[in-house]
Design a protein around this motif. Sequence first.
Motif, PDB file in Angstrom:
ATOM      1  N   PHE A   1       0.801  -1.226   0.000  1.00 38.42           N
ATOM      2  CA  PHE A   1       0.000   0.000   0.000  1.00 38.42           C
ATOM      3  C   PHE A   1       0.835   1.278   0.000  1.00 38.42           C
ATOM      4  O   PHE A   1       0.272   2.369  -0.111  1.00 38.42           O
ATOM      5  CB  PHE A   1      -0.924   0.010   1.227  1.00 38.42           C
ATOM      6  N   GLY A   2       2.135   1.154   0.123  1.00 36.36           N
ATOM      7  CA  GLY A   2       2.988   2.325   0.186  1.00 36.36           C
ATOM      8  C   GLY A   2       3.475   2.575   1.602  1.00 36.36           C
ATOM      9  O   GLY A   2       2.908   2.074   2.578  1.00 36.36           O
ATOM     10  N   ARG A   3       4.548   3.363   1.709  1.00 40.34           N
ATOM     11  CA  ARG A   3       5.153   3.596   3.025  1.00 40.34           C
ATOM     12  C   ARG A   3       4.316   4.557   3.881  1.00 40.34           C
ATOM     13  O   ARG A   3       4.181   4.358   5.086  1.00 40.34           O
ATOM     14  CB  ARG A   3       6.556   4.184   2.865  1.00 40.34           C
ATOM     15  N   LYS A   4       3.795   5.593   3.259  1.00 35.98           N
ATOM     16  CA  LYS A   4       3.125   6.648   4.025  1.00 35.98           C
ATOM     17  C   LYS A   4       1.946   6.141   4.843  1.00 35.98           C
ATOM     18  O   LYS A   4       1.861   6.448   6.051  1.00 35.98           O
ATOM     19  CB  LYS A   4       2.691   7.781   3.088  1.00 35.98           C
ATOM     20  N   PRO A   5       0.995   5.392   4.261  1.00 41.51           N
ATOM     21  CA  PRO A   5      -0.149   4.964   5.076  1.00 41.51           C
ATOM     22  C   PRO A   5       0.243   4.073   6.248  1.00 41.51           C
ATOM     23  O   PRO A   5      -0.357   4.146   7.317  1.00 41.51           O
ATOM     24  CB  PRO A   5      -1.054   4.228   4.075  1.00 41.51           C
TER      25      PRO A   5
ATOM     26  N   ALA B   1      12.711   1.334   4.631  1.00 37.37           N
ATOM     27  CA  ALA B   1      12.306   1.243   3.226  1.00 37.37           C
ATOM     28  C   ALA B   1      12.202   2.625   2.597  1.00 37.37           C
ATOM     29  O   ALA B   1      12.558   2.817   1.425  1.00 37.37           O
ATOM     30  CB  ALA B   1      10.973   0.507   3.114  1.00 37.37           C
ATOM     31  N   VAL B   2      11.698   3.623   3.357  1.00 40.32           N
ATOM     32  CA  VAL B   2      11.639   4.988   2.844  1.00 40.32           C
ATOM     33  C   VAL B   2      13.032   5.483   2.495  1.00 40.32           C
ATOM     34  O   VAL B   2      13.263   6.065   1.424  1.00 40.32           O
ATOM     35  CB  VAL B   2      10.974   5.933   3.867  1.00 40.32           C
TER      36      VAL B   2
ATOM     37  N   LEU C   1       2.430  15.561  11.079  1.00 36.53           N
ATOM     38  CA  LEU C   1       3.522  15.920  10.161  1.00 36.53           C
ATOM     39  C   LEU C   1       3.613  14.937   9.004  1.00 36.53           C
ATOM     40  O   LEU C   1       3.831  15.332   7.855  1.00 36.53           O
ATOM     41  CB  LEU C   1       4.848  15.961  10.928  1.00 36.53           C
ATOM     42  N   MET C   2       3.446  13.657   9.310  1.00 31.66           N
ATOM     43  CA  MET C   2       3.469  12.647   8.246  1.00 31.66           C
ATOM     44  C   MET C   2       2.323  12.851   7.271  1.00 31.66           C
ATOM     45  O   MET C   2       2.508  12.790   6.050  1.00 31.66           O
ATOM     46  CB  MET C   2       3.393  11.245   8.853  1.00 31.66           C
TER      47      MET C   2
ATOM     48  N   GLU D   1       4.770  10.066  -0.565  1.00 33.40           N
ATOM     49  CA  GLU D   1       4.829   8.626  -0.795  1.00 33.40           C
ATOM     50  C   GLU D   1       6.063   8.325  -1.647  1.00 33.40           C
ATOM     51  O   GLU D   1       6.265   8.931  -2.697  1.00 33.40           O
ATOM     52  CB  GLU D   1       3.575   8.131  -1.502  1.00 33.40           C
ATOM     53  N   THR D   2       6.900   7.410  -1.169  1.00 33.90           N
ATOM     54  CA  THR D   2       8.180   7.156  -1.841  1.00 33.90           C
ATOM     55  C   THR D   2       8.179   5.875  -2.671  1.00 33.90           C
ATOM     56  O   THR D   2       9.153   5.609  -3.375  1.00 33.90           O
ATOM     57  CB  THR D   2       9.308   7.076  -0.801  1.00 33.90           C
TER      58      THR D   2
END
Length: 409
Positions: free
Chosen positions: A73-77, A121-122, A179-180, A186-187
């Motif tokens: 789903f990606g790093r950010k969520p 991972a980011v 902040l996030m 999203e990287t």
Amino acid sequence: MKFEHRAVPIVLLAVLIDVIGFGIVLPVLPELITTLGKVDLESATRISGWMLAAFAVAGFFAGPVLGNLGDRFGRKPVLFASMAAFAIDYALMAMAPSLAWLFLGRVIAGVAGATFGPASAVIADVTAPEKRSATFGLMGAAFGIGFILGPALGGLVAQFGVHAPFFVAAGCAAINAVLMLLFLPETLAPENRRAFRWRDAHVISSFRPLFHAGNAAPLLLAWFLWQVGGAVYPATWAFWASMRFGWDAAAIGWSLAYVGFLMALVQVTLTGRILGRIGERNGAILGLASGGATLLTYAFTVFGWQVYAFFLIGALGALVFPALNGTLSRMVDASHQGALQGGISSMNNVAQIIGPLLASQALATGSRHGFDGAAFLVAGSLLIAAAAIVALFVPKAAPAAAGETPAAH
């Protein structure tokens, strides 16, 4: 400091908050557990050991799951959800009416705190390969700073009550979550994502890379004993200091911050010089022996000031990680270096489950029989045993991996 990508400082802050959140509650655990559980300090010590083990077990199993969710789903969520859960969890623990509630909170914190995988991972997503080692080093620095700030902050705010550190941790996590949400890009590109499969999200396979490390069994055993013995600090320090010296939360927090500060100081100023002069093998022996001897002296200290004096020697234990890690890395070829670190991380997680249980039970059992230094005798003996293993079974020049050339280092 200039970062290569604006995502890097945000994830470093996430790691820092994670460690502060773990450390900030340590100084108040003795009073909190004795109050909520209506038990004496000996029983509270045992309960704390199980609580820390539950935290470690939750993180151990959650780590691979969060990592694979990040790939899907990606790093950010994943990072946002973890930090938001942190904030809610610490707020709930601040109002915990019972030990069961507090236990549940530590388990949730262990799950939410397994952010090192997605955070790493980011960094891998946005950092050039030749610069990743330096950036990952900043993660280590964030961990060290968090271990200094957490107990010190916990001791300071404890004057407002045993629940105050939890409210502070919740506030820090909430700010980081905002902040996030607002600033973390999203990287992971959509085309690089993969399906989530439960068979990939388990911990067993993470130990396999250790078998690529040639004849590294003695080093790995020494590493494991070092990790188990080192758990005596977070597991029992607050309880032992309360028993032995009658220290309050503020005194406990400052003493833990002192330990973290000296370790960081040695890492920054002395590690390179000492290892460059005596080599990694001898550096590991020196670090393990110094740390072990210091723990053994703690078992018999009489005055609080002796703790501060003896750790001037014990701080040389900061040599152990770079010395053992450097020696192990020479036993593995270039294609398995990353996998080796993953395997070591899994081994560390197991040690963080066993170590707190062993230390807390030793302290409680010893205190019942009139000797509250038993945990430090056990931990010190483990570190001395690790030093002996390195001295007896690790050759002076660790063999390089097959096909590896000096240029590889």
